[in-house]
Design a protein around this motif. Structure first.
Motif, PDB file in Angstrom:
ATOM      1  N   LYS A  82      -7.676  10.633  -0.676  1.00  0.00           N
ATOM      2  CA  LYS A  82      -7.333  10.943  -1.889  1.00  0.00           C
ATOM      3  C   LYS A  82      -7.323  12.491  -1.996  1.00  0.00           C
ATOM      4  N   THR A  83      -6.197  13.250  -2.606  1.00  0.00           N
ATOM      5  CA  THR A  83      -6.291  14.826  -2.816  1.00  0.00           C
ATOM      6  C   THR A  83      -5.934  14.856  -4.212  1.00  0.00           C
ATOM      7  N   GLU A  84      -6.850  15.709  -4.948  1.00  0.00           N
ATOM      8  CA  GLU A  84      -6.400  16.124  -6.149  1.00  0.00           C
ATOM      9  C   GLU A  84      -6.541  17.500  -6.561  1.00  0.00           C
ATOM     10  N   LEU A 119      -1.898  17.817  -9.235  1.00  0.00           N
ATOM     11  CA  LEU A 119      -1.300  16.682  -8.236  1.00  0.00           C
ATOM     12  C   LEU A 119      -2.046  16.041  -7.740  1.00  0.00           C
ATOM     13  N   GLN A 120      -2.122  14.645  -7.860  1.00  0.00           N
ATOM     14  CA  GLN A 120      -2.627  13.611  -7.158  1.00  0.00           C
ATOM     15  C   GLN A 120      -2.180  12.762  -5.998  1.00  0.00           C
ATOM     16  N   VAL A 121      -2.570  12.889  -4.944  1.00  0.00           N
ATOM     17  CA  VAL A 121      -1.999  11.997  -3.700  1.00  0.00           C
ATOM     18  C   VAL A 121      -3.031  11.034  -3.252  1.00  0.00           C
ATOM     19  N   LYS A 151       0.904  -1.208   0.036  1.00  0.00           N
ATOM     20  CA  LYS A 151       0.103  -0.044  -0.075  1.00  0.00           C
ATOM     21  C   LYS A 151       0.763   1.301   0.148  1.00  0.00           C
ATOM     22  N   PRO A 152       1.664   1.461  -1.072  1.00  0.00           N
ATOM     23  CA  PRO A 152       2.474   2.838  -1.061  1.00  0.00           C
ATOM     24  C   PRO A 152       1.605   4.001  -1.235  1.00  0.00           C
ATOM     25  N   VAL A 153       2.253   5.073  -0.654  1.00  0.00           N
ATOM     26  CA  VAL A 153       1.899   6.383  -0.993  1.00  0.00           C
ATOM     27  C   VAL A 153       1.687   6.608  -2.510  1.00  0.00           C
ATOM     28  N   GLN A 154       0.791   6.921  -3.035  1.00  0.00           N
ATOM     29  CA  GLN A 154       0.796   7.169  -4.612  1.00  0.00           C
ATOM     30  C   GLN A 154       0.663   8.607  -4.769  1.00  0.00           C
ATOM     31  N   ILE A 155       1.876   9.159  -5.534  1.00  0.00           N
ATOM     32  CA  ILE A 155       1.867  10.596  -5.935  1.00  0.00           C
ATOM     33  C   ILE A 155       2.185  10.613  -7.371  1.00  0.00           C
TER      34      ILE A 155
END
Length: 343
Positions: free
Chosen positions: A336-338, A290-292, A275-279
């Protein structure tokens, strides 16, 4: 609060305008129709005013903020051309369809052609389009000036706070260089950590003092920050970060993106390889996205206060008004952040 205030002001303005007409019809009649049947004239004036209001807000609430403010000029021109027909259609539905069915009379005579009806009402509807443009423009200018004033005040407070807490950068960097010289013979890993910390501090204390910095420097800072966080977690730090596009020649407000990384590392799961942080950071001609996404860590790892999301939203509103979109979703398992910014 501001939107509610404007709503009440608009409502008051229309009520005063309508009351002025009614007073004129009943107490100061200047035509035969007003003298003989003021109620009939008032009913027709009501439909006229409602049609004006519909046309006004078609431009004020739809065309200007959604098209002109976002620089969609071709659609804005087409919308302005179509605006008078809103007045035509509204007035026709009220006076030539609704009134005959309810009151038994219409405004225009039976011999009126569609062509003449449209031309006559387009002529009457155009002024309110210009009025809505003036009011919207004045309101935007007032809002912009107030935001600029608030931004200047907040910038001054930030500068004063910075000056009060500032350590002499030269002393700090010289001290870090000295620590590096002591650490290098002992531990390469420790020396690298000192160098990364020095680079972070240099950007925060010197480069970020400007209103805008190059996107390349901001990305370098983010990479150094991520590397330092990786050192803290040793070999248990899993972040999948991709940068798509070329940052050369692009400018951005300093330290604007790092809070999203900080929150992901602070509140997310970073020690699970599954489950890595996806950036994903995508750079276009005039836009940055930017998508986090990170799995939510149920155990709080860090109780320090960082830069909260409300502060980031406020800074975006002040620096990039009407030029950014920020969407945050939290389903309980993933956060999730967009973010998209017009540079």
């Amino acid at each position: 609060m501001e939107k509610k205030r404007y709503t009440w002001l608009h409502l008051l303005g229309w009520l005063l305008y309508f009351a002025y007409q009614v007073i004129g019809i009943f107490f100061f009649p200047d035509s035969k129709s007003e003298k003989n049947d003021p109620g009939y004239v008032t009913i027709l004036n009501t439909s006229y005013d409602l049609s004006l209001a519909a046309t006004f807000y078609f431009c004020y609430a739809l065309i200007y903020p959604n098209l002109i403010q976002r620089r969609r000029m071709v659609l804005a021109v087409l919308g302005c051309i179509a605006s008078p027909f809103v007045f035509v259609v509204c007035r026709y539905l009220l006076e030539e369809t609704f009134y005959p069915a309810v009151f038994g009379f219409r405004n225009y005579g039976d011999g009126t052609t569609i062509r003449w009806y449209i031309i006559d009402n387009i002529y009457r509807g155009v002024p309110v389009i210009a009025l809505s443009a003036v009011i919207w423009g004045v309101q935007q200018a007032y809002r912009k000036e107030r935001e600029n004033k608030q931004l200047r005040e907040e910038k001054m407070k930030a500068e004063l706070s910075f000056l009060k807490s500032q350590i002499n950068p030269h002393f700090l960097f010289n001290t870090l260089n000295y620590i590096y010289s002591l650490a290098y013979p002992v531990s390469q890993q420790l020396a690298d950590a000192v160098i990364r910390l020095s680079q972070l501090m240099r950007y925060m204390l010197t480069d970020s003092a400007d209103e805008k910095v190059s996107l390349e420097k901001e990305l370098d800072y983010i990479r150094h920050y991520t590397e330092v966080c990786g050192m803290l977690f040793e070999n248990h730090f899993f972040v999948d970060m991709r940068v798509i596009g070329q940052p050369e020649g692009k400018m951005i407000a300093p330290l604007l993106l790092v809070p999203f990384f900080e929150n992901a590392f602070k509140h997310g799961v970073v020690n699970d390889p599954s489950k890595p942080v996806q950036i994903v950071l995508t750079i276009g001609n005039n836009e940055l996205k930017l998508q986090v996404a990170n799995a939510i860590n149920k155990q709080q790892k860090d109780h320090s206060s960082g830069i909260g999301l409300p502060n980031v939203r406020r800074r975006l509103e002040l620096i990039y008004p009407g030029k950014h979109e920020l969407h945050v979703t939290d389903d309980g398992a993933y956060y999730k952040t967009e973010l998209s910014i017009q540079l």
